[in-house]
Design a protein around this motif. Sequence first.
Motif, PDB file in Angstrom:
ATOM      1  N   ALA A  66      -7.648   4.485   9.092  1.00 27.00           N
ATOM      2  CA  ALA A  66      -6.569   3.667   8.544  1.00 27.00           C
ATOM      3  C   ALA A  66      -7.077   2.282   8.151  1.00 27.00           C
ATOM      4  O   ALA A  66      -6.680   1.733   7.121  1.00 27.00           O
ATOM      5  CB  ALA A  66      -5.434   3.547   9.554  1.00 27.00           C
ATOM      6  N   ASP A  67      -7.950   1.717   8.964  1.00 25.19           N
ATOM      7  CA  ASP A  67      -8.538   0.416   8.633  1.00 25.19           C
ATOM      8  C   ASP A  67      -9.431   0.517   7.405  1.00 25.19           C
ATOM      9  O   ASP A  67      -9.423  -0.364   6.532  1.00 25.19           O
ATOM     10  CB  ASP A  67      -9.345  -0.119   9.817  1.00 25.19           C
ATOM     11  CG  ASP A  67      -8.504  -0.315  11.068  1.00 25.19           C
ATOM     12  OD1 ASP A  67      -7.313  -0.662  10.924  1.00 25.19           O
ATOM     13  OD2 ASP A  67      -9.022  -0.103  12.172  1.00 25.19           O
ATOM     14  N   ASP A  68     -10.203   1.587   7.327  1.00 26.77           N
ATOM     15  CA  ASP A  68     -11.084   1.788   6.171  1.00 26.77           C
ATOM     16  C   ASP A  68     -10.276   1.861   4.878  1.00 26.77           C
ATOM     17  O   ASP A  68     -10.692   1.337   3.840  1.00 26.77           O
ATOM     18  CB  ASP A  68     -11.904   3.068   6.342  1.00 26.77           C
ATOM     19  CG  ASP A  68     -12.947   2.959   7.440  1.00 26.77           C
ATOM     20  OD1 ASP A  68     -13.333   1.821   7.785  1.00 26.77           O
ATOM     21  OD2 ASP A  68     -13.365   4.012   7.966  1.00 26.77           O
ATOM     22  N   ALA A  69      -9.102   2.509   4.940  1.00 25.11           N
ATOM     23  CA  ALA A  69      -8.266   2.632   3.745  1.00 25.11           C
ATOM     24  C   ALA A  69      -7.782   1.270   3.271  1.00 25.11           C
ATOM     25  O   ALA A  69      -7.737   0.988   2.062  1.00 25.11           O
ATOM     26  CB  ALA A  69      -7.072   3.547   4.031  1.00 25.11           C
ATOM     27  N   VAL A  70      -7.420   0.400   4.214  1.00 20.53           N
ATOM     28  CA  VAL A  70      -6.989  -0.949   3.858  1.00 20.53           C
ATOM     29  C   VAL A  70      -8.150  -1.758   3.305  1.00 20.53           C
ATOM     30  O   VAL A  70      -8.052  -2.391   2.243  1.00 20.53           O
ATOM     31  CB  VAL A  70      -6.367  -1.657   5.080  1.00 20.53           C
ATOM     32  CG1 VAL A  70      -6.129  -3.140   4.778  1.00 20.53           C
ATOM     33  CG2 VAL A  70      -5.062  -0.981   5.489  1.00 20.53           C
ATOM     34  N   LEU A  71      -9.282  -1.722   3.991  1.00 24.33           N
ATOM     35  CA  LEU A  71     -10.437  -2.522   3.576  1.00 24.33           C
ATOM     36  C   LEU A  71     -10.972  -2.090   2.210  1.00 24.33           C
ATOM     37  O   LEU A  71     -11.540  -2.904   1.469  1.00 24.33           O
ATOM     38  CB  LEU A  71     -11.535  -2.438   4.633  1.00 24.33           C
ATOM     39  CG  LEU A  71     -11.195  -3.136   5.959  1.00 24.33           C
ATOM     40  CD1 LEU A  71     -12.225  -2.771   7.035  1.00 24.33           C
ATOM     41  CD2 LEU A  71     -11.137  -4.647   5.779  1.00 24.33           C
ATOM     42  N   GLN A  72     -10.781  -0.832   1.867  1.00 21.83           N
ATOM     43  CA  GLN A  72     -11.206  -0.327   0.560  1.00 21.83           C
ATOM     44  C   GLN A  72     -10.516  -1.078  -0.578  1.00 21.83           C
ATOM     45  O   GLN A  72     -11.064  -1.197  -1.680  1.00 21.83           O
ATOM     46  CB  GLN A  72     -10.880   1.165   0.463  1.00 21.83           C
ATOM     47  CG  GLN A  72     -11.211   1.812  -0.870  1.00 21.83           C
ATOM     48  CD  GLN A  72     -10.816   3.271  -0.913  1.00 21.83           C
ATOM     49  OE1 GLN A  72     -10.759   3.946   0.112  1.00 21.83           O
ATOM     50  NE2 GLN A  72     -10.521   3.777  -2.092  1.00 21.83           N
ATOM     51  N   ASP A  73      -9.326  -1.624  -0.302  1.00 20.08           N
ATOM     52  CA  ASP A  73      -8.550  -2.306  -1.335  1.00 20.08           C
ATOM     53  C   ASP A  73      -8.739  -3.822  -1.333  1.00 20.08           C
ATOM     54  O   ASP A  73      -7.966  -4.545  -1.953  1.00 20.08           O
ATOM     55  CB  ASP A  73      -7.076  -1.938  -1.192  1.00 20.08           C
ATOM     56  CG  ASP A  73      -6.843  -0.477  -1.530  1.00 20.08           C
ATOM     57  OD1 ASP A  73      -7.408  -0.003  -2.531  1.00 20.08           O
ATOM     58  OD2 ASP A  73      -6.113   0.206  -0.784  1.00 20.08           O
ATOM     59  N   ARG A  74      -9.761  -4.284  -0.653  1.00 23.27           N
ATOM     60  CA  ARG A  74     -10.226  -5.672  -0.725  1.00 23.27           C
ATOM     61  C   ARG A  74      -9.154  -6.719  -0.392  1.00 23.27           C
ATOM     62  O   ARG A  74      -8.839  -7.599  -1.203  1.00 23.27           O
ATOM     63  CB  ARG A  74     -10.794  -5.970  -2.115  1.00 23.27           C
ATOM     64  CG  ARG A  74     -11.980  -5.090  -2.502  1.00 23.27           C
ATOM     65  CD  ARG A  74     -12.402  -5.276  -3.947  1.00 23.27           C
ATOM     66  NE  ARG A  74     -11.422  -4.709  -4.869  1.00 23.27           N
ATOM     67  CZ  ARG A  74     -10.549  -5.412  -5.582  1.00 23.27           C
ATOM     68  NH1 ARG A  74     -10.536  -6.734  -5.497  1.00 23.27           N
ATOM     69  NH2 ARG A  74      -9.709  -4.812  -6.397  1.00 23.27           N
ATOM     70  N   PRO A  75      -8.583  -6.674   0.799  1.00 14.80           N
ATOM     71  CA  PRO A  75      -7.644  -7.730   1.180  1.00 14.80           C
ATOM     72  C   PRO A  75      -8.356  -9.070   1.348  1.00 14.80           C
ATOM     73  O   PRO A  75      -9.564  -9.127   1.593  1.00 14.80           O
ATOM     74  CB  PRO A  75      -7.076  -7.243   2.515  1.00 14.80           C
ATOM     75  CG  PRO A  75      -8.132  -6.331   3.069  1.00 14.80           C
ATOM     76  CD  PRO A  75      -8.777  -5.681   1.881  1.00 14.80           C
ATOM     77  N   ILE A  76      -7.605 -10.150   1.213  1.00 14.28           N
ATOM     78  CA  ILE A  76      -8.130 -11.486   1.517  1.00 14.28           C
ATOM     79  C   ILE A  76      -8.428 -11.576   2.999  1.00 14.28           C
ATOM     80  O   ILE A  76      -9.454 -12.119   3.417  1.00 14.28           O
ATOM     81  CB  ILE A  76      -7.087 -12.565   1.166  1.00 14.28           C
ATOM     82  CG1 ILE A  76      -6.697 -12.533  -0.293  1.00 14.28           C
ATOM     83  CG2 ILE A  76      -7.597 -13.952   1.546  1.00 14.28           C
ATOM     84  CD1 ILE A  76      -5.433 -13.344  -0.572  1.00 14.28           C
ATOM     85  N   ALA A  77      -7.481 -11.093   3.802  1.00 16.74           N
ATOM     86  CA  ALA A  77      -7.611 -11.114   5.253  1.00 16.74           C
ATOM     87  C   ALA A  77      -6.926  -9.874   5.805  1.00 16.74           C
ATOM     88  O   ALA A  77      -5.932  -9.399   5.242  1.00 16.74           O
ATOM     89  CB  ALA A  77      -6.982 -12.373   5.846  1.00 16.74           C
ATOM     90  N   TYR A  78      -7.471  -9.366   6.905  1.00 11.36           N
ATOM     91  CA  TYR A  78      -6.912  -8.166   7.521  1.00 11.36           C
ATOM     92  C   TYR A  78      -7.057  -8.256   9.032  1.00 11.36           C
ATOM     93  O   TYR A  78      -8.167  -8.354   9.563  1.00 11.36           O
ATOM     94  CB  TYR A  78      -7.620  -6.918   6.997  1.00 11.36           C
ATOM     95  CG  TYR A  78      -7.155  -5.631   7.649  1.00 11.36           C
ATOM     96  CD1 TYR A  78      -5.806  -5.365   7.836  1.00 11.36           C
ATOM     97  CD2 TYR A  78      -8.069  -4.670   8.071  1.00 11.36           C
ATOM     98  CE1 TYR A  78      -5.377  -4.190   8.429  1.00 11.36           C
ATOM     99  CE2 TYR A  78      -7.657  -3.484   8.659  1.00 11.36           C
ATOM    100  CZ  TYR A  78      -6.304  -3.251   8.834  1.00 11.36           C
ATOM    101  OH  TYR A  78      -5.881  -2.092   9.422  1.00 11.36           O
ATOM    102  N   PHE A  79      -5.906  -8.228   9.703  1.00  6.16           N
ATOM    103  CA  PHE A  79      -5.869  -8.295  11.159  1.00  6.16           C
ATOM    104  C   PHE A  79      -5.271  -6.988  11.676  1.00  6.16           C
ATOM    105  O   PHE A  79      -4.109  -6.678  11.399  1.00  6.16           O
ATOM    106  CB  PHE A  79      -5.016  -9.485  11.613  1.00  6.16           C
ATOM    107  CG  PHE A  79      -5.434 -10.791  11.000  1.00  6.16           C
ATOM    108  CD1 PHE A  79      -6.582 -11.441  11.417  1.00  6.16           C
ATOM    109  CD2 PHE A  79      -4.699 -11.359   9.967  1.00  6.16           C
ATOM    110  CE1 PHE A  79      -6.990 -12.638  10.833  1.00  6.16           C
ATOM    111  CE2 PHE A  79      -5.076 -12.549   9.376  1.00  6.16           C
ATOM    112  CZ  PHE A  79      -6.232 -13.190   9.804  1.00  6.16           C
ATOM    113  N   THR A  80      -6.068  -6.221  12.420  1.00 11.35           N
ATOM    114  CA  THR A  80      -5.552  -4.948  12.925  1.00 11.35           C
ATOM    115  C   THR A  80      -4.470  -5.159  13.968  1.00 11.35           C
ATOM    116  O   THR A  80      -3.665  -4.274  14.210  1.00 11.35           O
ATOM    117  CB  THR A  80      -6.678  -4.106  13.552  1.00 11.35           C
ATOM    118  OG1 THR A  80      -7.138  -4.738  14.753  1.00 11.35           O
ATOM    119  CG2 THR A  80      -7.827  -3.907  12.574  1.00 11.35           C
TER     120      THR A  80
END
Length: 268
Positions: free
Chosen positions: A23-37
Motif C-alpha cells: 500500500a505504501d509502495d502504491a502511494v510512493l509510486q505517485d510521487r507525493p510531496i510528503a507521505y506519513f504512514t
Amino acid sequence: MLLRTAFTLTIGALAQLALASPADDAVLQDRPIAYFTMGSPFRVLWEPDQTRSGFRAVRHPRGGLPWTAMPNGDRASVLNGTNQYLEVASHPRLSVPTTGALTIEAWIRPDTLQFPSQEGTGYVHWAGKGEPNMQEYVLRMYSLSNDESRPNRLSAYAFNLSGGFGSGSYFQDSVVQGEWIHVAAVINTKAISPTYPTGYVRIYKNGVLRDTTGLDQFGVVPGAGPAPLRIGTRDKRSYFKGAIGKFAIYDYEVPPSRLQAHVREVVQ
C-alpha cells in the motif's frame, strides 16, 4: 541516558523508511510531496516522511500515540479527540500557489459519531493548514447532531488567507463508528473551464469522485501562509477522535485511477 534514548527514537523513526508495504509502495509510486504512514512505533516522537524529503509530522502533546491495524494489517495512529495531533512545519510546497494544485489523501476511522471537542456548528477539523489571517485549506467532519443538519458530513474547503467563507465540496453518507473511509481532496487553480473559471475543489470517497465545487463559489484565491499543516486538528479549536493512516499530499491532481489503486491495496 537522555542522549541514548533520543538516538534510539531517531533510529526507530528512520527504520520505518525501510518497512514500506504494498500500500505504501502504491502511494510512493505517485510521487507525493510528503507521505506519513502514521504507523511509527508508540515511543517515536514524530512520523517520518516516507518520501525522504525531510518533512516531519511531530506528535503533540510530546510523546507517542497508540496504533491500530488497518484492513490490510498496516498500522495507523489513534487520536484521543481531546488534545492529540501531529504538526508539519509550513513550507511553500505544502501550499496551493506553488504549483497551482494540491491533492490530500488519508484513511480515517471515526471512533465516535459525536465528537467530544468540536467547534462552530458542530464539526471537527481532522486535517488542515490555517490559522487566523493565514487560512489555506481544511478537511472537516461533522458530528451526527449539529446545528446545520449535516449528520456526519465529510467536506473539504479552500479559503482566502483572510478567512471567511470557504469554497468546498462534500459527501454525506451514513457513517458507521469504527469504519475506515478513504478521503481525498483536490484544490486545483489550473483546471480552468467555463464551468470552473478559477478552478475547483473536489472530494473523493474510497477513490470515487463525489463532488466538485468552483473556487468562485465564494471568490476564493488560495494563498500561501506560515501556518503549519496539522493532522488531527487544524488550529487546535477541535480534535478528531479516531484513527488516521497513510496521510499523503501531492503537488498535482492525482487521477481517480490512482486513488482507486491506493484504496485496493488497503481493502482487497
